[in-house]
Design a protein around this motif. Structure first.
Motif, PDB file in Angstrom:
ATOM      1  N   TYR A 289       0.826  -1.252  -0.035  1.00 32.89           N
ATOM      2  CA  TYR A 289       0.001  -0.088  -0.013  1.00 32.89           C
ATOM      3  C   TYR A 289       0.787   1.293   0.144  1.00 32.89           C
ATOM      4  O   TYR A 289       0.323   2.439   0.428  1.00 32.89           O
ATOM      5  N   ALA A 290       2.160   1.334   0.046  1.00 32.63           N
ATOM      6  CA  ALA A 290       2.992   2.355  -0.497  1.00 32.63           C
ATOM      7  C   ALA A 290       2.632   3.398  -1.731  1.00 32.63           C
ATOM      8  O   ALA A 290       2.053   2.612  -2.642  1.00 32.63           O
ATOM      9  N   ALA A 291       3.117   4.372  -1.948  1.00 29.77           N
ATOM     10  CA  ALA A 291       3.193   5.262  -3.191  1.00 29.77           C
ATOM     11  C   ALA A 291       4.135   4.743  -4.174  1.00 29.77           C
ATOM     12  O   ALA A 291       5.016   3.731  -3.887  1.00 29.77           O
ATOM     13  N   PRO A 292       3.823   4.982  -5.335  1.00 34.51           N
ATOM     14  CA  PRO A 292       4.570   4.354  -6.595  1.00 34.51           C
ATOM     15  C   PRO A 292       6.076   4.757  -6.289  1.00 34.51           C
ATOM     16  O   PRO A 292       6.208   5.855  -5.857  1.00 34.51           O
ATOM     17  N   GLY A 293       7.136   4.059  -6.745  1.00 33.25           N
ATOM     18  CA  GLY A 293       8.290   4.389  -6.642  1.00 33.25           C
ATOM     19  C   GLY A 293       8.863   4.023  -5.240  1.00 33.25           C
ATOM     20  O   GLY A 293       9.815   4.736  -5.031  1.00 33.25           O
ATOM     21  N   THR A 294       8.276   3.037  -4.671  1.00 27.62           N
ATOM     22  CA  THR A 294       8.634   2.612  -3.117  1.00 27.62           C
ATOM     23  C   THR A 294       8.962   1.233  -3.119  1.00 27.62           C
ATOM     24  O   THR A 294       7.898   0.422  -3.353  1.00 27.62           O
ATOM     25  N   GLU A 325      20.219   5.414   0.272  1.00 28.07           N
ATOM     26  CA  GLU A 325      18.940   6.037   0.277  1.00 28.07           C
ATOM     27  C   GLU A 325      18.930   7.678  -0.116  1.00 28.07           C
ATOM     28  O   GLU A 325      18.119   8.133  -0.683  1.00 28.07           O
ATOM     29  N   PHE A 326      19.860   8.210   0.362  1.00 29.48           N
ATOM     30  CA  PHE A 326      19.819   9.779   0.146  1.00 29.48           C
ATOM     31  C   PHE A 326      20.214  10.076  -1.457  1.00 29.48           C
ATOM     32  O   PHE A 326      21.252   9.825  -1.853  1.00 29.48           O
ATOM     33  N   ARG A 327      19.364  10.830  -2.032  1.00 27.78           N
ATOM     34  CA  ARG A 327      19.610  11.152  -3.643  1.00 27.78           C
ATOM     35  C   ARG A 327      19.691  12.764  -3.460  1.00 27.78           C
ATOM     36  O   ARG A 327      19.250  13.225  -4.562  1.00 27.78           O
ATOM     37  N   ALA A 328      20.140  13.304  -2.597  1.00 23.13           N
ATOM     38  CA  ALA A 328      20.052  14.817  -2.651  1.00 23.13           C
ATOM     39  C   ALA A 328      18.858  15.329  -2.840  1.00 23.13           C
ATOM     40  O   ALA A 328      17.920  14.883  -1.916  1.00 23.13           O
ATOM     41  N   THR A 329      18.591  16.504  -3.553  1.00 20.15           N
ATOM     42  CA  THR A 329      17.165  17.075  -3.507  1.00 20.15           C
ATOM     43  C   THR A 329      16.334  16.172  -4.586  1.00 20.15           C
ATOM     44  O   THR A 329      16.508  16.193  -5.669  1.00 20.15           O
ATOM     45  N   ALA A 330      15.550  15.517  -3.966  1.00 17.13           N
ATOM     46  CA  ALA A 330      14.440  14.380  -4.560  1.00 17.13           C
ATOM     47  C   ALA A 330      13.176  14.331  -3.724  1.00 17.13           C
ATOM     48  O   ALA A 330      13.139  14.922  -2.880  1.00 17.13           O
ATOM     49  N   ASP A 331      12.255  13.560  -4.367  1.00 10.94           N
ATOM     50  CA  ASP A 331      10.907  13.336  -3.855  1.00 10.94           C
ATOM     51  C   ASP A 331      11.045  12.405  -2.725  1.00 10.94           C
ATOM     52  O   ASP A 331      11.034  11.129  -3.223  1.00 10.94           O
ATOM     53  N   TYR A 332      11.096  12.407  -1.597  1.00 11.75           N
ATOM     54  CA  TYR A 332      11.254  11.424  -0.574  1.00 11.75           C
ATOM     55  C   TYR A 332       9.843  11.225  -0.050  1.00 11.75           C
ATOM     56  O   TYR A 332       9.591  10.246   1.041  1.00 11.75           O
ATOM     57  N   THR A 333       8.729  11.773  -0.075  1.00  6.49           N
ATOM     58  CA  THR A 333       7.408  11.772   0.409  1.00  6.49           C
ATOM     59  C   THR A 333       6.854  10.139   0.178  1.00  6.49           C
ATOM     60  O   THR A 333       6.219   9.961   1.159  1.00  6.49           O
ATOM     61  N   GLY A 334       7.132   9.531  -0.981  1.00  6.89           N
ATOM     62  CA  GLY A 334       6.608   8.036  -0.966  1.00  6.89           C
ATOM     63  C   GLY A 334       7.078   7.238   0.124  1.00  6.89           C
ATOM     64  O   GLY A 334       6.742   6.320   0.687  1.00  6.89           O
ATOM     65  N   TRP A 335       8.615   7.264   0.383  1.00  8.40           N
ATOM     66  CA  TRP A 335       9.372   6.425   1.287  1.00  8.40           C
ATOM     67  C   TRP A 335       8.791   6.938   2.603  1.00  8.40           C
ATOM     68  O   TRP A 335       8.680   6.007   3.360  1.00  8.40           O
ATOM     69  N   LEU A 336       8.660   8.248   2.855  1.00  6.51           N
ATOM     70  CA  LEU A 336       8.589   8.700   4.234  1.00  6.51           C
ATOM     71  C   LEU A 336       7.275   8.287   4.708  1.00  6.51           C
ATOM     72  O   LEU A 336       6.725   7.968   5.629  1.00  6.51           O
ATOM     73  N   SER A 337       6.272   8.095   3.802  1.00  5.73           N
ATOM     74  CA  SER A 337       4.876   7.718   4.024  1.00  5.73           C
ATOM     75  C   SER A 337       4.654   6.273   3.928  1.00  5.73           C
ATOM     76  O   SER A 337       3.422   5.639   4.396  1.00  5.73           O
ATOM     77  N   ALA A 338       5.757   5.441   3.586  1.00  5.93           N
ATOM     78  CA  ALA A 338       5.391   4.057   3.203  1.00  5.93           C
ATOM     79  C   ALA A 338       4.993   3.292   4.658  1.00  5.93           C
ATOM     80  O   ALA A 338       4.225   2.367   4.444  1.00  5.93           O
ATOM     81  N   PRO A 339       5.464   3.556   5.760  1.00  6.56           N
ATOM     82  CA  PRO A 339       5.189   2.990   7.013  1.00  6.56           C
ATOM     83  C   PRO A 339       3.711   2.855   7.407  1.00  6.56           C
ATOM     84  O   PRO A 339       3.069   2.097   7.754  1.00  6.56           O
ATOM     85  N   GLU A 340       3.171   4.110   6.884  1.00  7.26           N
ATOM     86  CA  GLU A 340       1.514   3.951   6.873  1.00  7.26           C
ATOM     87  C   GLU A 340       0.902   2.976   6.229  1.00  7.26           C
ATOM     88  O   GLU A 340      -0.309   2.554   6.889  1.00  7.26           O
TER      89      GLU A 340
END
Length: 454
Positions: A289-294, A325-340
């Protein structure tokens, strides 16, 4: 869309029906085709941090997978709707989404959290990105607890294909070493392996009856040069376990490093890292149930120092997993919301969700199997995906499979996977808490008419 079979490698085992494996009709993923004996073998595979429950990939109580055929059982009653299931998703109600296994779907609570994280990033970018590495570590710890594996051996990645490339780079193969794959492997993953070493491709007949037959076929494909086995945990088009704990143990006993593509495991299996593979990766944007790209990559201790950073970053000196994991300035919101997503499954009752989805797809497969010319493949009753073979003259090529898939979508409003094979392709359906029994009934009636029309 995971469903593409690999092209054959330089070797192919005999005794099994070889020719052309299935692949996804019109796949939207990037195009692509997937020791022993002196190779490096760091000690200690992956395993759960604590006790191991019902081991995913192991046989179900009556033997996995169930062979197709035999006397017809009385029809099972259709499972009831999952309370509140459809309301948790934003899917178009005019479409029967029976293909969760390809792209998944994001529940509303996960989407809302991701949106809030995006707003947070927009409000104070400096603080957000400064805190990202530590917040990723916290999110990773929560994911690791759900998967039953140490957080220090886990890293967020974009998808299984990226993870496969990182894992293969850690193997440090030498000239003459070979990688064993099967013709059920995912195309881009197998292509990544072929770029690094010669392949031995084991041809697995989709009708192999059980785990014994699969194990025998894979082990028969080992050559004196085999250093690595790259295997699907659950094959994408045919929806059956391949890299079971038993097979992984047999490979380990022969000194072969095991790399497991667990794209469908997180969220669908109770113990997705069963069997302690050396390297394992799985998508969170399907059944978890995570966002795409996770997705996540799990690595045994001896291989962690070898995992390369995808790009140079300020976390590169920290090593695995932060350097990955760290890709400089990137969209991390999918990964950070994945535990939910995994938290949501727990709140709904993980065992209840798995049992409901498995019962629902079993009902759908039973309906389809009543159509003339459709034949169920051997299956594992715990899984929320099932595959059936089509008549011999249907979906023989990628173009034919794509045409049938699109006709099913246009005329029936149903999304399913159609895979090709020269002697007749197949269909794969999924079950998820947003699905209803009548959607499978509609698919069965409509597909029967399409096939009758020829």
């Amino acid at each position: 869309m995971r469903g593409q079979y690999a092209a054959g490698g330089p070797h192919s085992t005999s005794g099994l029906r070889p020719a052309g494996g299935p692949g996804p009709a019109g796949a939207a993923d990037p195009v692509g085709g997937p020791h022993s004996m002196g190779g490096p073998q760091p000690a200690g595979g992956l395993g759960p941090a604590g006790a191991v429950p019902d081991r995913a990939g192991a046989p179900h109580p009556t033997g996995a997978p169930h062979p197709a055929g035999g006397p017809a059982a009385p029809p099972a009653p259709a499972p009831g709707a999952f309370p509140g299931g459809p309301e948790l998703f934003r899917l178009d109600p005019a479409v029967a989404h029976l293909n969760h296994g390809s792209y998944g779907a994001v529940p509303v609570p996960v989407a809302r959290l991701r949106s809030a994280l995006d707003e947070e990033s927009a409000a104070d970018p400096d603080r957000f990105f400064r805190d990202v590495p530590d917040r990723l570590a916290e999110a990773r710890g929560r994911i690791a607890a759900h998967l039953g594996t140490p957080a220090e051996g886990l890293a967020f990645v974009a998808n299984a294909t990226e993870a496969a490339n990182l894992a293969l780079d850690a193997l440090r193969l030498e000239t003459g070493d070979e990688i064993l794959v099967t013709d059920h492997g995912y195309g881009t993953v197998v292509t990544a392996a072929a770029r690094r070493a010669p392949l031995t491709t084991v041809a697995l007949d989709p009708d192999l009856p059980d785990e014994d037959a699969v194990c025998a076929a894979v082990l028969a494909g080992i050559t004196p040069r085999t250093r690595v086995a790259l295997l699907d945990q659950i094959s994408s088009p045919t929806a059956r376990p391949l890299a079971t704990p038993r097979l992984l143990a047999e490979l380990r006993a022969r000194g072969i490093t095991t790399v497991v593509d667990g794209a469908h495991a997180p969220g669908m299996l109770a113990d997705p890292l069963a069997g302690t593979p050396d390297l394992w990766f799985g998508n969170l944007h399907k059944w978890a149930y995570a966002a795409p790209g996770t997705a996540v990559l799990a690595v045994a201790p001896g291989f962690r120092p070898r995992i390369p950073a995808p790009v140079p970053s300020w976390e590169a000196e920290r090593g695995f997993p932060r350097a990955v994991e760290f890709r400089a300035t990137a969209d991390y919101t999918g990964w950070l919301s994945a535990p939910e997503g995994l938290d949501l499954i727990e709140r709904l009752g993980a065992a209840h969700v798995r049992a409901h989805n498995a019962a629902l797809v079993a009902h759908g497969a039973e309906l389809l199997a009543r159509l003339p010319g459709l034949r169920p493949l051997p299956y594992d009753e715990r899984l929320a995906m099932r595959s059936l073979r089509l008549p011999p003259t249907v979906a023989r090529t990628q173009a034919e499979a794509a045409a049938l898939r699109e006709e099913i979508a246009a005329r029936l409003g149903c999304r399913i996977l159609v895979w090709p094979r020269p002697d007749g392709g197949g269909v794969r359906i999924s079950g998820q808490i947003y699905n209803r029994p009548e959607e499978y009934e509609h698919l069965t009636t409509g597909l029967g008419k399409l096939l009758d029309r020829g």
